[in-house]
Design a protein around this motif. Structure first.
Motif, PDB file in Angstrom:
ATOM      1  N   LEU A 147       0.797  -1.222   0.000  1.00 44.94           N
ATOM      2  CA  LEU A 147       0.000   0.000   0.000  1.00 44.94           C
ATOM      3  C   LEU A 147       0.831   1.273   0.000  1.00 44.94           C
ATOM      4  N   ILE A 148       2.033   1.225   0.571  1.00 46.16           N
ATOM      5  CA  ILE A 148       2.840   2.448   0.728  1.00 46.16           C
ATOM      6  C   ILE A 148       3.984   2.497  -0.273  1.00 46.16           C
ATOM      7  N   GLU A 149       4.757   1.432  -0.356  1.00 46.50           N
ATOM      8  CA  GLU A 149       5.930   1.458  -1.225  1.00 46.50           C
ATOM      9  C   GLU A 149       5.573   1.212  -2.687  1.00 46.50           C
ATOM     10  N   ASN A 150       4.566   0.387  -2.929  1.00 49.71           N
ATOM     11  CA  ASN A 150       4.172   0.058  -4.303  1.00 49.71           C
ATOM     12  C   ASN A 150       3.037   0.985  -4.732  1.00 49.71           C
ATOM     13  N   TYR A 202       0.075  -1.012  -7.663  1.00 48.63           N
ATOM     14  CA  TYR A 202      -1.055  -1.871  -7.313  1.00 48.63           C
ATOM     15  C   TYR A 202      -2.264  -1.097  -6.797  1.00 48.63           C
ATOM     16  N   PRO A 203      -2.128  -0.155  -5.843  1.00 49.40           N
ATOM     17  CA  PRO A 203      -3.322   0.582  -5.386  1.00 49.40           C
ATOM     18  C   PRO A 203      -4.015   1.348  -6.506  1.00 49.40           C
ATOM     19  N   ILE A 204      -3.235   1.911  -7.441  1.00 48.90           N
ATOM     20  CA  ILE A 204      -3.844   2.668  -8.545  1.00 48.90           C
ATOM     21  C   ILE A 204      -4.624   1.743  -9.465  1.00 48.90           C
ATOM     22  N   LEU A 247      -5.841  -1.178  -8.685  1.00 47.88           N
ATOM     23  CA  LEU A 247      -6.984  -1.703  -7.935  1.00 47.88           C
ATOM     24  C   LEU A 247      -8.132  -0.705  -7.895  1.00 47.88           C
ATOM     25  N   LEU A 248      -7.834   0.555  -7.599  1.00 48.32           N
ATOM     26  CA  LEU A 248      -8.885   1.578  -7.529  1.00 48.32           C
ATOM     27  C   LEU A 248      -9.489   1.851  -8.901  1.00 48.32           C
ATOM     28  N   THR A 249      -8.647   1.861  -9.933  1.00 44.74           N
ATOM     29  CA  THR A 249      -9.158   2.106 -11.282  1.00 44.74           C
ATOM     30  C   THR A 249     -10.101   0.998 -11.722  1.00 44.74           C
ATOM     31  N   TYR A 250      -9.696  -0.243 -11.478  1.00 48.02           N
ATOM     32  CA  TYR A 250     -10.564  -1.365 -11.865  1.00 48.02           C
ATOM     33  C   TYR A 250     -11.831  -1.394 -11.023  1.00 48.02           C
ATOM     34  N   LEU A 251     -11.726  -1.026  -9.748  1.00 47.45           N
ATOM     35  CA  LEU A 251     -12.911  -0.969  -8.887  1.00 47.45           C
ATOM     36  C   LEU A 251     -13.900   0.067  -9.406  1.00 47.45           C
ATOM     37  N   GLN A 252     -13.410   1.219  -9.842  1.00 50.30           N
ATOM     38  CA  GLN A 252     -14.296   2.240 -10.405  1.00 50.30           C
ATOM     39  C   GLN A 252     -14.955   1.742 -11.689  1.00 50.30           C
ATOM     40  N   GLU A 253     -14.192   1.053 -12.526  1.00 49.84           N
ATOM     41  CA  GLU A 253     -14.762   0.498 -13.753  1.00 49.84           C
ATOM     42  C   GLU A 253     -15.882  -0.487 -13.443  1.00 49.84           C
ATOM     43  N   VAL A 254     -15.629  -1.379 -12.486  1.00 55.56           N
ATOM     44  CA  VAL A 254     -16.616  -2.398 -12.151  1.00 55.56           C
ATOM     45  C   VAL A 254     -17.880  -1.764 -11.582  1.00 55.56           C
ATOM     46  N   LEU A 255     -17.727  -0.737 -10.728  1.00 56.86           N
ATOM     47  CA  LEU A 255     -18.887  -0.079 -10.137  1.00 56.86           C
ATOM     48  C   LEU A 255     -19.734   0.634 -11.186  1.00 56.86           C
ATOM     49  N   LEU A 256     -19.147   1.000 -12.298  1.00 56.65           N
ATOM     50  CA  LEU A 256     -19.923   1.579 -13.399  1.00 56.65           C
ATOM     51  C   LEU A 256     -20.503   0.504 -14.314  1.00 56.65           C
ATOM     52  N   ILE A 257     -19.765  -0.579 -14.481  1.00 55.52           N
ATOM     53  CA  ILE A 257     -20.203  -1.634 -15.404  1.00 55.52           C
ATOM     54  C   ILE A 257     -21.377  -2.416 -14.826  1.00 55.52           C
ATOM     55  N   PRO A 316      -6.823  -6.726 -14.766  1.00 57.93           N
ATOM     56  CA  PRO A 316      -5.466  -6.237 -14.479  1.00 57.93           C
ATOM     57  C   PRO A 316      -5.027  -6.512 -13.050  1.00 57.93           C
ATOM     58  N   VAL A 317      -5.970  -6.608 -12.109  1.00 58.38           N
ATOM     59  CA  VAL A 317      -5.609  -6.868 -10.721  1.00 58.38           C
ATOM     60  C   VAL A 317      -5.080  -8.290 -10.573  1.00 58.38           C
TER      61      VAL A 317
END
Length: 298
Positions: free
Chosen positions: A73-76, A79-81, A83-93, A246-247
């Protein structure tokens, strides 16, 4: 004391006679669940708190606690980006798939010539679109909408939206055609749901002078709320296990990377799993409240 012991034995014998055969039939499933689900899940959770090395003697574990989650979550930053991008896509799809499948099933529920063939036509992509087929279609660019290149939608969207929002919208549009293929199961569930609403109810409100629009909002939509919730749950699981995900891809890449390994990838997978559980819990809660409110309002 002996009376209590004999009574317990009688109760156990009675329960075994009543439920023993059922437990025997369940035994293969229980063994399979422990061997192929419970053990891998528990092992993955254990890996997420360890740094795992593959040596000539097998797996070597080094306890690191929450360090894998901190690094993820902090150094990488990748992955968080993702994860959040795909989560937003799924919530719209998810709403798009539910709305599309609901109205298609509403049309397919009506009586017209060739209705059975039309139902089969909408379900065929579910049969043919296996994981490898879907990935091959994506690689050939068959998942997007043809008019995107024709009208330069890429440039227009990036002009009026931020980078993250434009990437999310373009990601949805690039998968639009094939995502609609994943509506076949939802359409069948909705059609089955329409069959549970008695025809006599529609005839009664029609006699009372209700319009089709009023009967839809007063009868059809409330009656379909449990099936909307069921389809929402199915769609969430289906999209989060989507082959072109992608996740899951970044989790697989880190699993076989010498710098991260199984422990780091397991921490990624468990964060992803917790997010899916939260979405499923929210969906179940909303469905329960909606159906409960409907039953109390009667």
């Amino acid at each position: 004391m002996n009376g209590k012991t004999s009574r317990r034995k009688m109760i156990l014998q009675f329960r075994w006679k009543e439920y023993g055969i059922g437990y025997l039939f369940m035994l293969p499933w229980i063994i399979g669940f422990i061997a192929f689900v419970a053990f891998p899940v528990g092992w993955s959770l254990w890996n997420s708190f360890n740094q795992v090395f593959i040596t000539s003697e097998g797996f070597k574990y080094t306890w690191v606690g929450l360090d894998n989650f901190r690094r993820m979550l902090i150094e990488n930053n990748t992955y968080p980006i993702i994860l959040l991008t795909y989560l937003q896509e799924v919530l719209l799809i998810i709403p798009l798939i539910l709305i599309f499948s609901f109205f298609v099933s509403l049309l397919l529920n009506e009586k017209f010539p060739g209705r059975g063939w039309m139902r089969a036509l909408f379900f065929l992509p579910v049969i043919f679109a296996t994981g490898q087929v879907i990935m091959e279609l994506f690689e050939q660019g068959a998942g997007g909408l043809p008019f995107m290149d024709q009208y330069n939608l890429d440039v227009i969207i990036r002009q009026y939206f931020s980078e993250n929002t434009s990437n999310m919208l373009l990601g949805i549009l690039s998968k639009a055609v094939i995502i609609l293929w994943y509506s076949g199961v939802q359409i069948l569930i909705f059609i089955a749901g329409f069959q549970t609403i008695p025809k006599t109810v529609y005839e009664a409100v029609k006699v009372d002078g209700a319009s089709p629009w009023e009967s839809f909002w007063k009868i059809t939509f409330p009656g379909m709320l449990p099936f909307i919730g069921l389809n929402a749950i199915y769609t969430i699981v289906d999209l989060f296990t989507f082959p072109y995900n992608p996740v899951l891809e970044i989790v697989r890449n880190n699993m076989f990377s010498p710098t991260t390994g199984y422990g780091y990838a397991s921490a990624m997978a468990w964060l992803y799993f917790v997010i899916i559980l939260l979405l499923l819990g929210i969906t179940l809660g909303l469905t329960y409240r909606a159906t409960r409110g409907r039953s109390e309002g009667r």
